[in-house]
Scaffold this motif. Structure first.
Motif, mmCIF file in Angstrom:
data_model
loop_
_atom_site.group_PDB
_atom_site.id
_atom_site.type_symbol
_atom_site.label_atom_id
_atom_site.label_comp_id
_atom_site.label_asym_id
_atom_site.label_seq_id
_atom_site.Cartn_x
_atom_site.Cartn_y
_atom_site.Cartn_z
ATOM 1 N N TYR A 61 1.154 -1.610 -0.211
ATOM 2 C CA TYR A 61 0.083 0.054 -0.436
ATOM 3 C C TYR A 61 0.880 1.241 0.125
ATOM 4 O O TYR A 61 1.793 1.118 0.819
ATOM 5 C CB TYR A 61 -0.440 -0.262 1.373
ATOM 6 C CG TYR A 61 -1.101 -0.998 0.957
ATOM 7 C CD1 TYR A 61 -3.872 -0.710 0.375
ATOM 8 C CD2 TYR A 61 -1.511 -2.686 1.028
ATOM 9 C CE1 TYR A 61 -4.456 -1.212 0.910
ATOM 10 C CE2 TYR A 61 -2.322 -3.371 1.779
ATOM 11 C CZ TYR A 61 -4.301 -2.771 0.800
ATOM 12 O OH TYR A 61 -5.110 -3.735 0.330
ATOM 13 N N THR A 86 0.559 5.631 0.005
ATOM 14 C CA THR A 86 0.072 6.993 -0.246
ATOM 15 C C THR A 86 0.739 7.781 -1.195
ATOM 16 O O THR A 86 0.050 8.723 -1.768
ATOM 17 C CB THR A 86 0.097 7.976 0.553
ATOM 18 O OG1 THR A 86 0.744 8.204 1.773
ATOM 19 C CG2 THR A 86 -0.614 7.149 2.080
ATOM 20 N N ARG A 87 1.454 7.624 -1.765
ATOM 21 C CA ARG A 87 1.987 8.856 -3.161
ATOM 22 C C ARG A 87 1.395 8.439 -4.258
ATOM 23 O O ARG A 87 0.775 7.533 -4.827
ATOM 24 C CB ARG A 87 3.584 7.791 -3.653
ATOM 25 C CG ARG A 87 4.393 6.933 -4.668
ATOM 26 C CD ARG A 87 5.113 7.005 -4.600
ATOM 27 N NE ARG A 87 5.263 5.890 -6.036
ATOM 28 C CZ ARG A 87 4.870 5.264 -6.692
ATOM 29 N NH1 ARG A 87 3.937 5.662 -7.512
ATOM 30 N NH2 ARG A 87 4.940 3.891 -7.351
ATOM 31 N N GLU A 88 1.725 9.438 -5.337
ATOM 32 C CA GLU A 88 0.662 9.752 -6.373
ATOM 33 C C GLU A 88 1.249 8.652 -7.272
ATOM 34 O O GLU A 88 2.067 7.462 -7.951
ATOM 35 C CB GLU A 88 1.167 10.593 -6.775
ATOM 36 C CG GLU A 88 -0.594 11.607 -7.391
ATOM 37 C CD GLU A 88 -0.385 12.583 -8.044
ATOM 38 O OE1 GLU A 88 -0.422 12.976 -9.167
ATOM 39 O OE2 GLU A 88 0.352 13.790 -7.111
ATOM 40 N N GLN A 89 -0.243 7.675 -7.778
ATOM 41 C CA GLN A 89 -0.220 7.115 -9.126
ATOM 42 C C GLN A 89 0.885 7.530 -10.497
ATOM 43 O O GLN A 89 -0.090 8.542 -10.773
ATOM 44 C CB GLN A 89 -1.904 6.161 -9.375
ATOM 45 C CG GLN A 89 -1.924 4.898 -10.453
ATOM 46 C CD GLN A 89 -2.963 4.975 -10.044
ATOM 47 O OE1 GLN A 89 -3.955 5.252 -9.224
ATOM 48 N NE2 GLN A 89 -3.145 3.211 -11.274
ATOM 49 N N GLU A 102 -3.558 0.231 -10.446
ATOM 50 C CA GLU A 102 -4.055 0.195 -8.787
ATOM 51 C C GLU A 102 -4.699 -1.687 -8.466
ATOM 52 O O GLU A 102 -4.973 -2.271 -9.297
ATOM 53 C CB GLU A 102 -5.548 0.446 -8.343
ATOM 54 C CG GLU A 102 -7.074 -0.367 -7.670
ATOM 55 C CD GLU A 102 -5.405 0.239 -6.051
ATOM 56 O OE1 GLU A 102 -4.993 0.814 -6.225
ATOM 57 O OE2 GLU A 102 -6.231 -1.114 -4.940
ATOM 58 N N VAL A 126 -3.572 4.441 -1.765
ATOM 59 C CA VAL A 126 -4.911 4.861 -0.981
ATOM 60 C C VAL A 126 -4.299 6.193 -0.636
ATOM 61 O O VAL A 126 -3.029 6.812 -0.434
ATOM 62 C CB VAL A 126 -5.209 4.205 0.694
ATOM 63 C CG1 VAL A 126 -4.833 2.790 0.244
ATOM 64 C CG2 VAL A 126 -3.563 3.816 1.135
ATOM 65 N N SER A 127 -5.400 7.331 0.652
ATOM 66 C CA SER A 127 -5.199 8.298 0.118
ATOM 67 C C SER A 127 -4.119 8.563 2.138
ATOM 68 O O SER A 127 -4.274 7.421 2.486
ATOM 69 C CB SER A 127 -6.668 9.239 1.152
ATOM 70 O OG SER A 127 -6.890 8.591 1.818
ATOM 71 N N LYS A 128 -3.936 9.534 2.289
ATOM 72 C CA LYS A 128 -3.117 9.674 3.575
ATOM 73 C C LYS A 128 -3.705 9.604 5.012
ATOM 74 O O LYS A 128 -3.477 8.423 6.031
ATOM 75 C CB LYS A 128 -2.296 11.000 3.683
ATOM 76 C CG LYS A 128 -1.471 10.773 4.999
ATOM 77 C CD LYS A 128 -0.118 12.445 4.903
ATOM 78 C CE LYS A 128 0.293 12.371 6.111
ATOM 79 N NZ LYS A 128 1.639 13.639 5.504
ATOM 80 N N HIS A 129 -4.976 9.732 4.385
ATOM 81 C CA HIS A 129 -5.668 10.051 5.900
ATOM 82 C C HIS A 129 -6.089 7.640 5.967
ATOM 83 O O HIS A 129 -6.371 7.414 7.087
ATOM 84 C CB HIS A 129 -7.224 10.075 5.927
ATOM 85 C CG HIS A 129 -8.620 10.272 6.573
ATOM 86 N ND1 HIS A 129 -8.702 10.663 7.932
ATOM 87 C CD2 HIS A 129 -9.791 9.161 6.311
ATOM 88 C CE1 HIS A 129 -10.002 10.117 8.041
ATOM 89 N NE2 HIS A 129 -10.892 9.563 7.358
ATOM 90 N N THR A 130 -6.497 7.615 4.935
ATOM 91 C CA THR A 130 -6.917 5.679 4.658
ATOM 92 C C THR A 130 -5.522 5.313 5.603
ATOM 93 O O THR A 130 -5.909 4.257 6.577
ATOM 94 C CB THR A 130 -7.279 5.679 3.327
ATOM 95 O OG1 THR A 130 -8.503 6.208 3.326
ATOM 96 C CG2 THR A 130 -8.175 3.847 3.792
ATOM 97 N N ASN A 133 5.797 10.217 1.877
ATOM 98 C CA ASN A 133 4.699 8.591 1.877
ATOM 99 C C ASN A 133 5.136 7.684 2.163
ATOM 100 O O ASN A 133 5.783 7.412 2.947
ATOM 101 C CB ASN A 133 4.581 8.535 0.167
ATOM 102 C CG ASN A 133 4.195 10.388 -1.080
ATOM 103 O OD1 ASN A 133 3.396 11.222 -0.639
ATOM 104 N ND2 ASN A 133 4.955 10.129 -1.650
#
Ligand SMILES: Nc1ncnc2c1ncn2[C@@H]1O[C@H](COP(=O)(O)OP(=O)(O)OP(=O)(O)O)[C@@H](O)[C@H]1O
Length: 239
Positions: free
Chosen positions: A65, A67-70, A76, A83-87, A106
């Motif tokens: 997993y 949080t860095r940009e795809q 995916e 995933v987002s930082k929040h998740t 990240n």
């Protein structure tokens, strides 16, 4: 290269002495999880890469997993789960990760569920973790087979890694790490510390001197554990 990871799980202490039972895998049983561990730079990734190449239908790895940009060419669930930082932070709190770490702002992490997903595909999951993470996987569900990749004595280490550098310079596409004398010494002292602390969990020690020989030894051993009777902790016999 592996990055230093944070610890995703609560600390579990494993006894040094355990009662054991003979165990042989039934054909319908999932494959044992294969954990590869060793000091930074010893060649864990290289051995994992070779195993995957040798039989991609049989061996597999977890999808991390991040949080860095795809990136454009990434999909995916193939290179990463994006995933987002929040998740990600929520998942840290929920102990979803076996290991996680931060790199250039990240997060990156390996979840327990991703190990389960590989095993559910009836493949052998090759997992490369730090030794302190083994405890979180030491259960009847995963029946981990723990391989410690150990550096050879320093003179052999210098020689084998120098040879690899020369071979790589003849092939522009190969990226080879240039080791310093300090890297070799760190590798050996770190291996010693790991063996002192976690040696009782290592079921197989592969000395990574000549890479081709180390790979063959590991591949043959992994093939044997699928059919032969091995000793496992008796607590793993009960699900
Ligand atoms: N037996 C060997 N002989 C020569 N070179 C080797 C050998 N094993 C590994 N290497 C080389 O050493 C470098 C480090 O290997 P690798 O990235 O697999 O190490 P690692 O243990 O996964 O380390 P890290 O945790 O830093 O990623 C690579 O360039 C690899 O090709």
């Amino acid at each position: 290269m592996r990055q230093k990871m944070g610890k995703g799980h609560v600390i579990i202490h494993l006894p040094i002495y355990q009662e054991v039972l003979p165990h042989r895998r039934n054909l319908e049983e999932p494959y044992r999880l294969v954990i590869l561990t060793g000091p930074v730079g010893v060649g864990v990734n290289e051995l994992k890469r070779r195993l995957l190449l040798s039989d991609p239908e049989h061996f597999s790895v977890t999808v991390p997993y991040t949080t860095r940009e795809q990136k454009k060419q990434e999909r995916e669930g193939v290179e990463y789960h994006f995933v987002s930082k929040h998740t990600f932070e929520k998942d840290i709190l929920n102990h979803k990760f076996l290991e996680y770490g931060e790199h250039k702002g990240n997060y990156y992490g390996t979840s327990l569920d991703s190990v389960r997903r590989v095993i559910a595909e009836s493949k052998v999951c090759l997992l490369d973790v730090e030794p302190h993470t083994i405890a979180a996987l030491y259960s009847s569900e995963f029946k981990p087979y723990v391989v410690f990749v150990k550096p050879p004595p320093i003179d052999r280490l210098r020689l084998s890694r120098r040879k690899a550098k020369v071979l790589a310079s003849q092939n522009e596409q190969t990226v080879t790490k240039i080791f310093t004398e300090e890297d070799f010494q760190d590798m050996i002292s770190s291996a010693q510390a790991m063996e002192n602390k976690y040696g009782h969990l290592f079921e197989k020690v592969v000395i990574n001197d000549d890479l081709a020989l180390a790979f063959t030894e590991l591949r043959d051993e992994l093939s044997k554990i699928e059919t032969e009777t091995r000793w496992i902790p008796n607590t793993w016999a009960h699900v």
